[in-house]
Enzyme design. Structure first.
Site: not given
Ligand code: GLN
Length: 541
Positions: A515, A468, A16, A513, A382-383, A379-380
């Site tokens: 967070e 990406r 830590g 992100h 949301m996709q 991110c992912f």
């Molecule tokens: N794999 C997805 C992209 O590249 C999402 C990336 C992520 O969740 N950080 O867009």
């Protein structure tokens, strides 16, 4: 005058050190000093961007678009000071810079060597981009005794010599293992670790001794004697029930006072009420909510460090304990998702890469949408929410992401061009993987009247990205017809940043992100709102 504090670790890894550095930063800051924290990593990767989350944990992204070690997340959460590109370096980056200079002929025919060329590059990094900071804390990754850390130790030894001991301090973090059969805490590993440091010319000024139980005075004296440090500079670093207690405990053990003493600085006692308030709230929650985190890297929770922290912060803001139910999405390929998701008050699909486990995540989205359970897609996540809408509400059975291979309905597609601060950034489909994502802080404009706008309380926000692929705007009309609203867009209106269902109790997907920017004393509004929604949900079931 900026002073440099170097923090090394001994005996074992995972003690830590990052948290200890962050906590010291917080204590010094609470005394009114301006601090900056940095991490020097001995591995050969140029940055952690391409490293597996299973091995290295989360990649922490800075506003200025650097992919860095997760310890920078601790630093930022504990001090509120935004990390920068210039706060993390690796052996890989140092060597690639030194070799590039050698190829350019910058060394004028000299034989390029670890000492002085590599060590000079390390010293330059440590001193770079420093302005009016009172303290720069540099954590050296790895454990003393590793071959890889030698150039770093040599560089900080030289630097202490150059800057003078009144501007530099060496702190060494060690472990006192408890041997139950002897009923004793053992100091020998600490003595050996300090010897190891001495063999490279570094005498620590202060020792932080991690221990699961109180360190008897006799042991503390023994360490002081054998390791050649003052008794008061042997700081017990005992295990605590919550990480937010760490700055308070270290202060009580005299850590920051001893640091000030080393530098001959008079300063007022630190104001730590910020931390005592948080600890009180964490220890006395008024309720509890359970959140399902449906991801892929659930076997190493460090992969979701900032996320787990941000959810806890959302709990602090609502005075509730947040119980996290980590679910490997692949399990939904074999078993019914309902039994896993039904007991939860909120569902979160975090960032991720690759097709494996994607169908389970889509299943989790469907459950949340249909059962009206709060859903947060990051991110992912949301996709996957957008693909779920496309497949199950817009009738696009083949909707997919080109991340998973060529698709007839590329609802999520590769992004090859976008604007950054007025300039066009370009990528090739078959280019390098390292450092080529859309990275760092980008502005986003929020739609008036949307839930996102209400939560943020602002029209324009800035959040950090690391991806990406991007939701394909060609599908916006059909997705909107299916009920999904695009409530956050890039300033030029070209890139979707936030989607939401207005008629769902709480369903938000974000391409960034959030967070990464949440702090215990400033919980991120999206997490505060999500946990509040989960709390409402918990009262329904
Ligand atoms: N794999 C997805 C992209 O590249 C999402 C990336 C992520 O969740 N950080 O867009």
């Amino acid at each position: 005058m900026t002073r440099f504090i170097f923090i090394t670790g001994g005996v074992v890894s995972s003690l830590g050190k990052g948290l200890a550095s962050a906590a010291l930063g917080a204590c010094l800051q609470a005394r009114g000093f301006k601090v900056r924290l940095r991490k020097l990593d001995p591995y050969l990767n140029v940055d952690p961007g391409t490293m597996s989350p299973y091995q290295h944990g989360e990649v922490y992204v800075t506003d200025d678009g650097a992919e860095t070690d997760l310890d920078l997340g601790h630093y930022e959460r504990f001090t509120g000071v935004a990390s920068r590109k210039s706060d993390n370096i690796t052996t890989g980056r140092i060597y690639s810079d030194v070799i590039a200079r050698e190829r350019r002929g910058d060394y004028l025919g000299a034989t390029v060597q670890v000492i002085p060329h590599v060590t000079n590059a390390i010293k330059d990094f440590i001193k770079s981009d420093v302005t009016d900071e009172d303290f720069v804390l540099c954590e050296i990754g790895g454990t003393v005794g590793d071959i890889e850390s030698l150039p770093f130790l040599e560089a900080i030894r030289q630097l202490a010599n150059e800057l003078g001991r009144e501007r530099t301090m060496f702190i060494h973090l060690t472990l006192l293992p408890y041997i139950p059969s002897a009923g004793e805490l053992k100091t020998k590993p600490t003595q050996h670790s300090v010897k190891e440091l001495l063999s490279v010319g570094i005498q620590p000024d202060l020792l932080m001794c991690r221990s699961e139980r109180d360190i008897p005075e006799g042991e503390r004296k023994k360490i002081a004697l054998f390791c050649n440090v003052r008794y008061q500079a042997v700081i017990p670093a005992l295990d605590v029930d919550t990480i937010y207690q760490v700055p308070i405990s270290y202060h009580e053990q005299g850590l920051d006072a001893e640091v000030c003493r080393h530098f001959h600085i008079e300063s007022a006692e630190p104001k730590l009420d910020r931390w005592t308030n948080i600890v009180e709230r964490v220890r006395q929650p008024e309720g509890e909510v359970t959140i399902a985190v449906v991801g892929k890297y659930t076997s190493l929770l460090d992969s979701y460090k900032s996320l787990a922290e941000a959810l806890t912060h959302g709990g602090i803001a609502n005075n509730v304990k947040v119980r996290l139910n980590w679910i490997d999405s692949q399990i939904f390929e074999r078993e019914d998702a309902v039994q896993y998701l039904e007991p939860c008050h909120g569902i979160l699909v975090p960032g991720g890469f690759g097709e494996r486990g994607a169908s389970g995540k889509i299943e989790a989205v469907r459950f949340a949408r249909e059962r009206k359970v709060p859903y947060f897609g990051i991110c992912f996540g949301m996709q996957m929410a957008v693909i779920e809408t496309a497949r199950n509400l817009a009738g696009l059975d083949h909707a997919s992401s080109t991340e998973f291979g060529p698709s007839d309905e590329p609802v999520v597609g590769l992004m090859t061009e976008w604007l950054k601060g007025g300039a066009l950034e370009k990528r090739k489909a078959n280019g390098d993987l390292g450092g080529t994502l859309r990275l760092g802080a980008y502005e986003c404009h929020l739609k008036p009247g949307s839930r996102a706008r209400e939560i943020y309380g602002s029209d324009v926000i800035s959040e950090r990205h690391r991806h990406r692929y991007e939701v394909n705007m060609d599908y916006r009309p059909v997705l909107e017809k299916a009920g999904l609203s695009f409530s956050g867009l890039s300033p030029d209106g070209v890139l979707p940043e936030i989607v939401e269902y207005p008629d769902h109790p709480w369903f938000i997907g974000v391409q960034f992100h959030p967070e990464l920017k949440s702090k215990p004393f400033a919980p991120h509004p999206l997490f505060t709102s999500f946990i509040a929604a989960a709390l409402r949900q918990s009262r329904l079931v």
